[in-house]
Design an enzyme around this catalytic site. Structure first.
Site, PDB file in Angstrom:
ATOM      1  N   LYS A  91      44.838  47.434  40.085  1.00 32.07           N
ATOM      2  CA  LYS A  91      44.126  47.493  41.375  1.00 32.07           C
ATOM      3  C   LYS A  91      43.112  48.619  41.287  1.00 32.07           C
ATOM      4  CE  LYS A  91      44.759  45.414  45.375  1.00 32.07           C
ATOM      5  NZ  LYS A  91      45.263  44.071  45.430  1.00 32.07           N
TER       6      LYS A  91
HETATM    7  N1  GLU Z   1      42.980  40.569  45.679  1.00 33.35           N
HETATM    8  C1  GLU Z   1      43.936  39.516  45.482  1.00 33.35           C
HETATM    9  C2  GLU Z   1      45.323  40.086  45.384  1.00 33.35           C
HETATM   10  O1  GLU Z   1      45.449  41.282  45.384  1.00 33.35           O
HETATM   11  C3  GLU Z   1      43.586  38.696  44.262  1.00 33.35           C
HETATM   12  C4  GLU Z   1      43.811  39.397  42.983  1.00 33.35           C
HETATM   13  C5  GLU Z   1      43.351  38.579  41.805  1.00 33.35           C
HETATM   14  O2  GLU Z   1      43.061  37.420  41.972  1.00 33.35           O
HETATM   15  O3  GLU Z   1      43.301  39.165  40.739  1.00 33.35           O
HETATM   16  O4  GLU Z   1      46.294  39.360  45.340  1.00 33.35           O
END
Ligand code: GLU
Length: 425
Positions: free
Chosen positions: A112
């Site tokens: 993240k």
């Molecule tokens: N932002 C979304 C999540 O945190 C998608 C993450 C992604 O597809 O890598 O689940």
């Protein structure tokens, strides 16, 4: 098992993520060494992001990318622009992505990142310069086989294209699979926009079936009418469920006979994405708080975190809660709801359709071959159904909640891969 020192944090998200992990790990009697490895991220990068503002001054923002685990494959997770972004928040969310990807059975670990900024204060040009500088400064740690970012809070297809363009130029090679959530016209995928909503819908269908209830005329309330809530509502409506309540920041909209979901969607699309002023025969307008506690079989919180808390948990009348949002139920509310026999399909199972959809986009990019929306949706439903059944089976076998079961199933796969691979790199 020998007792060990638990890490904790003053950041509520990280504190909760760590507690959930430790509780599940202890219940599973996970090896102490593995607990020590998995309770911290493999890598946490902090970068300064200087931006030349339109008025000639320079502002410096803090940017982050955290990779919690690569035990199951390259790390995967969104990039958000929000004033609250910091290292602890990214650490917590990266850890959650590890469990989400593991549970989903896709070949990724968790990551993240983001920038601590209020994006609404930036012009488009400032936003582009900020995004590209951030991308350049994390370019050494991302890549199609290393760490694959995606959109998150306040980022979307445009940001993904800026990052892809910047990093591909720095890497000297076009790597479209390095990012997911790209526009369909530029290496994105048909189906991605409605993927999370389709996944939530599939979990509603599965939990009703598991509980011996049927779709037909079941009363459902959906809190939040953004991308996830709206698509979930449409899939449910088209399957014959009765959506009695919807809501967004402008309030709650309740109709005993069922909301005309396609009409509400059209209305929101024509009104700045808001339901303000939406009306139909028999509609009752109420507060956001009140919509959560109306009579229904299923409640789907699809907006913000912490909306179901110790103040309203005893008032919830739903038999099932399916969490489309991240962290909509606080740990205190969780305990109250569990005692009251309300079944919860946890967030990192229910909303995993988004990242499973990202996996599809990545796979299509690597192959250079695109699927139809129908192929995409069918595969997504298949995976979601299998994942739900796996967690449900574990919960029954271990006489535990679906949340705890989901943590155990997810942690088990990561731990098994760590045992296979070791942790040299
Ligand atoms: N932002 C979304 C999540 O945190 C998608 C993450 C992604 O597809 O890598 O689940």
């Amino acid at each position: 098992m020998a007792k060990f020192q638990r890490r904790t944090s003053s950041n509520i998200l990280l504190k909760t993520a760590l507690e959930n992990f430790y509780d599940a790990a202890e219940e599973m009697k996970l090896d102490k060494g593995l607990i020590e490895v998995l309770c911290r991220p493999e890598r946490a990068v902090k970068v300064a992001v200087p931006v030349q503002m339109d008025n000639g001054t320079v502002k410096v923002f803090d940017g982050y990318r955290v990779q919690h685990s690569t035990a199951c494959g390259p790390s995967k997770g969104g990039i958000r622009f929000h004033p609250c972004v910091d290292l602890d928040e990214c650490e917590a969310l990266a850890m959650l992505m590890t469990w989400k990807c593991s549970l989903a059975g896709i070949p990724y670990g968790g990551g993240k990142g983001g920038i601590s900024v209020d994006p609404n204060t930036l012009s488009k040009n400032e936003r582009e310069r900020m995004t590209r500088t951030f991308a350049a400064r994390i370019s050494k740690v991302i890549g199609e086989w290393d760490d694959i970012p995606a959109p998150d809070v306040a980022t979307g297809g445009q940001e993904m294209v800026w990052i892809l363009d910047t990093v591909s130029k720095l890497h000297g090679r076009f790597e479209p699979a390095m990012l997911t959530g790209k526009p369909v016209s530029y290496w994105g995928s048909e189906g991605r926009t409605s993927a999370t909503g389709l996944g939530v819908y599939t979990c509603v269908k599965e939990v009703l079936e598991a509980g011996g209830d049927t779709f037909k005329d079941s009363k459902i309330i959906i809190q939040g009418f953004g991308n996830v809530g709206m698509n979930n509502a449409l899939f449910l409506h088209n399957s014959g469920a009765k959506i009695v309540g919807i809501s967004d920041i402008t309030g709650g909209y309740y109709c005993e006979n069922g909301i005309d979901v396609p009409a509400a969607v059209r209305y929101a699309q024509e009104n700045n994405k808001l339901l303000e002023g939406y009306d139909q025969l028999g509609l009752v307008k109420m507060s956001n708080e009140d919509i959560l506690t109306q009579e229904c079989l299923v409640l789907c919180p699809c907006a913000l975190e912490g909306v179901i808390n110790e103040n309203n948990a005893k008032l919830i009348k739903a038999k099932y809660i399916v969490e489309g949002a991240n962290g909509p139920t606080t740990p205190e509310a969780d305990k109250i709801l569990d005692k009251r026999g309300i079944h919860i399909v946890p967030d990192f199972l229910a909303n995993s359709g988004g990242v499973i959809g990202s996996y599809f986009e990545w796979a299509q990019n690597l192959a250079g071959y695109f699927w139809t929306e129908d192929e995409y949706n069918q595969r997504l439903i298949q995976i979601m159904e299998a994942n739900f059944k796996r967690v449900f089976k574990y919960a029954i076998a271990h006489n535990t909640t679906m949340r705890r079961a989901a943590f155990c199933v997810a942690i088990e796969r990561v731990a098994d891969n760590l045992k296979l691979r070791g942790f040299f790199l």
